[in-house]
Design a protein around this motif. Structure first.
Motif, PDB file in Angstrom:
ATOM      1  N   THR A  68      51.218 -36.848  22.972  1.00 54.85           N
ATOM      2  CA  THR A  68      51.433 -37.060  24.297  1.00 54.85           C
ATOM      3  C   THR A  68      50.693 -36.906  25.203  1.00 54.85           C
ATOM      4  N   GLU A  69      50.955 -37.577  26.233  1.00 54.57           N
ATOM      5  CA  GLU A  69      49.826 -37.626  27.410  1.00 54.57           C
ATOM      6  C   GLU A  69      50.390 -36.444  28.430  1.00 54.57           C
ATOM      7  N   ALA A  70      51.335 -36.005  28.257  1.00 57.18           N
ATOM      8  CA  ALA A  70      51.867 -34.889  29.270  1.00 57.18           C
ATOM      9  C   ALA A  70      52.547 -33.433  28.349  1.00 57.18           C
ATOM     10  N   PRO A  71      51.575 -32.779  27.716  1.00 53.63           N
ATOM     11  CA  PRO A  71      51.612 -31.773  26.924  1.00 53.63           C
ATOM     12  C   PRO A  71      52.553 -30.592  27.768  1.00 53.63           C
ATOM     13  N   GLN A  72      52.642 -30.488  28.929  1.00 54.52           N
ATOM     14  CA  GLN A  72      53.390 -29.516  29.527  1.00 54.52           C
ATOM     15  C   GLN A  72      54.647 -30.080  30.271  1.00 54.52           C
ATOM     16  N   ASP A  73      55.064 -31.248  29.820  1.00 56.87           N
ATOM     17  CA  ASP A  73      56.379 -31.791  30.376  1.00 56.87           C
ATOM     18  C   ASP A  73      57.428 -31.408  29.321  1.00 56.87           C
ATOM     19  N   GLU A  74      58.267 -30.623  29.869  1.00 59.11           N
ATOM     20  CA  GLU A  74      59.367 -29.988  28.962  1.00 59.11           C
ATOM     21  C   GLU A  74      60.435 -31.158  28.989  1.00 59.11           C
ATOM     22  N   ASP A  75      60.571 -31.980  29.905  1.00 58.47           N
ATOM     23  CA  ASP A  75      61.701 -33.006  29.461  1.00 58.47           C
ATOM     24  C   ASP A  75      61.099 -33.994  28.401  1.00 58.47           C
ATOM     25  N   ALA A  76      60.007 -34.452  28.574  1.00 56.34           N
ATOM     26  CA  ALA A  76      59.205 -35.158  27.616  1.00 56.34           C
ATOM     27  C   ALA A  76      59.587 -34.609  26.122  1.00 56.34           C
ATOM     28  N   LEU A  95      60.929 -28.217  13.256  1.00 54.39           N
ATOM     29  CA  LEU A  95      60.781 -28.907  14.504  1.00 54.39           C
ATOM     30  C   LEU A  95      59.651 -28.566  15.525  1.00 54.39           C
ATOM     31  N   ARG A  96      59.355 -27.312  15.456  1.00 55.48           N
ATOM     32  CA  ARG A  96      58.301 -26.603  15.906  1.00 55.48           C
ATOM     33  C   ARG A  96      57.042 -27.538  15.519  1.00 55.48           C
ATOM     34  N   GLY A  97      56.701 -27.580  14.057  1.00 58.72           N
ATOM     35  CA  GLY A  97      55.690 -27.961  13.565  1.00 58.72           C
ATOM     36  C   GLY A  97      55.610 -29.614  14.046  1.00 58.72           C
ATOM     37  N   LYS A  98      56.657 -30.608  14.142  1.00 58.08           N
ATOM     38  CA  LYS A  98      56.616 -31.894  14.405  1.00 58.08           C
ATOM     39  C   LYS A  98      56.221 -31.987  16.104  1.00 58.08           C
ATOM     40  N   LEU A  99      56.741 -31.053  16.757  1.00 55.94           N
ATOM     41  CA  LEU A  99      56.364 -31.155  18.132  1.00 55.94           C
ATOM     42  C   LEU A  99      54.984 -30.577  18.378  1.00 55.94           C
ATOM     43  N   ALA A 100      54.552 -29.730  17.946  1.00 57.28           N
ATOM     44  CA  ALA A 100      53.017 -29.443  18.173  1.00 57.28           C
ATOM     45  C   ALA A 100      52.172 -30.713  17.700  1.00 57.28           C
ATOM     46  N   GLU A 101      52.582 -31.007  16.515  1.00 57.96           N
ATOM     47  CA  GLU A 101      51.658 -32.351  16.040  1.00 57.96           C
ATOM     48  C   GLU A 101      51.686 -33.547  17.185  1.00 57.96           C
ATOM     49  N   ARG A 102      52.467 -33.546  18.073  1.00 56.17           N
ATOM     50  CA  ARG A 102      52.627 -34.496  19.113  1.00 56.17           C
ATOM     51  C   ARG A 102      51.957 -34.015  20.163  1.00 56.17           C
ATOM     52  N   GLY A 103      51.249 -32.906  20.333  1.00 58.50           N
ATOM     53  CA  GLY A 103      50.438 -32.297  21.463  1.00 58.50           C
ATOM     54  C   GLY A 103      51.251 -31.472  22.243  1.00 58.50           C
ATOM     55  N   TYR A 104      52.519 -31.144  22.281  1.00 57.57           N
ATOM     56  CA  TYR A 104      53.117 -30.299  23.103  1.00 57.57           C
ATOM     57  C   TYR A 104      52.620 -28.808  23.089  1.00 57.57           C
ATOM     58  N   GLU A 105      52.439 -28.280  24.177  1.00 63.87           N
ATOM     59  CA  GLU A 105      51.764 -26.818  24.435  1.00 63.87           C
ATOM     60  C   GLU A 105      53.053 -25.901  23.927  1.00 63.87           C
ATOM     61  N   PRO A 106      52.502 -24.800  23.313  1.00 64.94           N
ATOM     62  CA  PRO A 106      53.251 -23.767  22.553  1.00 64.94           C
ATOM     63  C   PRO A 106      54.524 -23.199  23.310  1.00 64.94           C
ATOM     64  N   GLN A 107      54.211 -22.890  24.552  1.00 64.20           N
ATOM     65  CA  GLN A 107      55.101 -22.430  25.456  1.00 64.20           C
ATOM     66  C   GLN A 107      56.371 -23.522  25.931  1.00 64.20           C
ATOM     67  N   VAL A 108      56.000 -24.764  25.901  1.00 63.38           N
ATOM     68  CA  VAL A 108      56.839 -25.868  26.254  1.00 63.38           C
ATOM     69  C   VAL A 108      57.861 -25.946  25.116  1.00 63.38           C
ATOM     70  N   ILE A 109      57.340 -25.942  23.833  1.00 67.08           N
ATOM     71  CA  ILE A 109      58.100 -26.210  22.543  1.00 67.08           C
ATOM     72  C   ILE A 109      58.921 -24.866  22.301  1.00 67.08           C
ATOM     73  N   ASP A 110      58.387 -23.734  22.699  1.00 67.84           N
ATOM     74  CA  ASP A 110      59.499 -22.725  22.558  1.00 67.84           C
ATOM     75  C   ASP A 110      60.564 -22.705  23.279  1.00 67.84           C
ATOM     76  N   ALA A 111      60.178 -23.236  24.703  1.00 68.24           N
ATOM     77  CA  ALA A 111      61.543 -23.235  25.703  1.00 68.24           C
ATOM     78  C   ALA A 111      62.425 -24.386  25.316  1.00 68.24           C
ATOM     79  N   VAL A 112      61.922 -25.544  24.655  1.00 65.66           N
ATOM     80  CA  VAL A 112      62.634 -26.553  24.427  1.00 65.66           C
ATOM     81  C   VAL A 112      63.792 -26.183  23.078  1.00 65.66           C
ATOM     82  N   ILE A 113      62.940 -25.458  22.309  1.00 71.49           N
ATOM     83  CA  ILE A 113      63.772 -25.151  20.933  1.00 71.49           C
ATOM     84  C   ILE A 113      64.859 -23.848  21.264  1.00 71.49           C
TER      85      ILE A 113
END
Length: 228
Positions: A68-76, A95-113
């Protein structure tokens, strides 16, 4: 649980079925992106073009995905998560592992999950029960099933609880008997000693309890040999 597609229709999230790799830019695509995030404009308020230096493609096992170009973009991140769930059921850990592979920041991933769990689009216990059914169908035992669940990102405590629930229903004992009958059929042209050895080897690989294997072997492969 509702499906990811139902969630998209209910909440109006766009792009659920789109590929994760970026598509060629079009005026409509720029307008849609800008409307959602407002982040792709330069300092003079114009759409930034040709800014692909932050996009990298990593490939593995013949499949590619775009960081991702926007690792802090929660909507993306949410859209990426929904696409992944549409493709296959997953645990929260998977799912957390797959999103991390795509470059999203941990706190963004946690909020989405956390949000997807709240909406019941993610349920580790239900997912674990589905995996257990698949493992039993492959004639796996308790130990092998726990290992499969943890490999798929299910918390070990949840994995053990769900597997114990299944064991109390006798499904792993039946899986061991089915494995024994399968080995006996496939190796029917071989001697009993060979059949017995192959059964023990297969049972060990599939994570069955040794005591259960001993009972099945004694019943199916009797040839005057001592039990293991």
């Amino acid at each position: 649980m509702i499906s990811a597609e139902d969630f998209l229709r209910e909440h109006g999230v766009a792009g659920a079925c789109a590929a994760e790799a970026p598509e060629p830019a079009t005026p409509h695509a720029h307008a849609s992106s800008a409307a959602r995030s407002g982040k792709h404009r330069d300092g003079e308020g114009r759409h930034a073009k040709g800014r692909h230096d932050a996009v990298r493609v990593r490939r593995g096992s013949g499949f590619g995905y775009t960081l991702t170009e926007a690792p802090q973009d929660e909507d993306a991140c949410k859209e990426a998560a929904l696409r992944l769930l549409d493709a296959a059921a997953r645990s929260t850990g998977g799912l957390r592992g797959k999103l991390a592979e795509r470059g999203y920041e941990p706190q963004v991933i946690d909020a989405v999950i956390d949000r997807l769990v709240e909406l019941r689009l993610l349920d580790d216990e239900e997912y674990a029960r589905m995996v257990v059914r698949g493992c039993v169908g492959r004639m796996m035992g308790m130990r092998g099933t726990v290992m499969e669940l943890t490999r798929k990102g299910v918390d070990r405590a949840v994995a053990r609880s769900v597997v114990q629930e299944a064991a109390e229903q006798g499904v792993f004992d039946e899986a061991a008997w089915e494995l024994g009958r399968s080995v006996a059929h496939k190796a029917r042209a071989c001697g009993v000693e060979v059949q017995r050895r192959r059964f023990w080897s297969a049972g060990g690989r599939k994570g069955h309890d040794p005591q259960v294997l001993r009972e099945v072997a004694h019943a199916l492969f009797v040839a005057g040999m001592d039990d293991e």
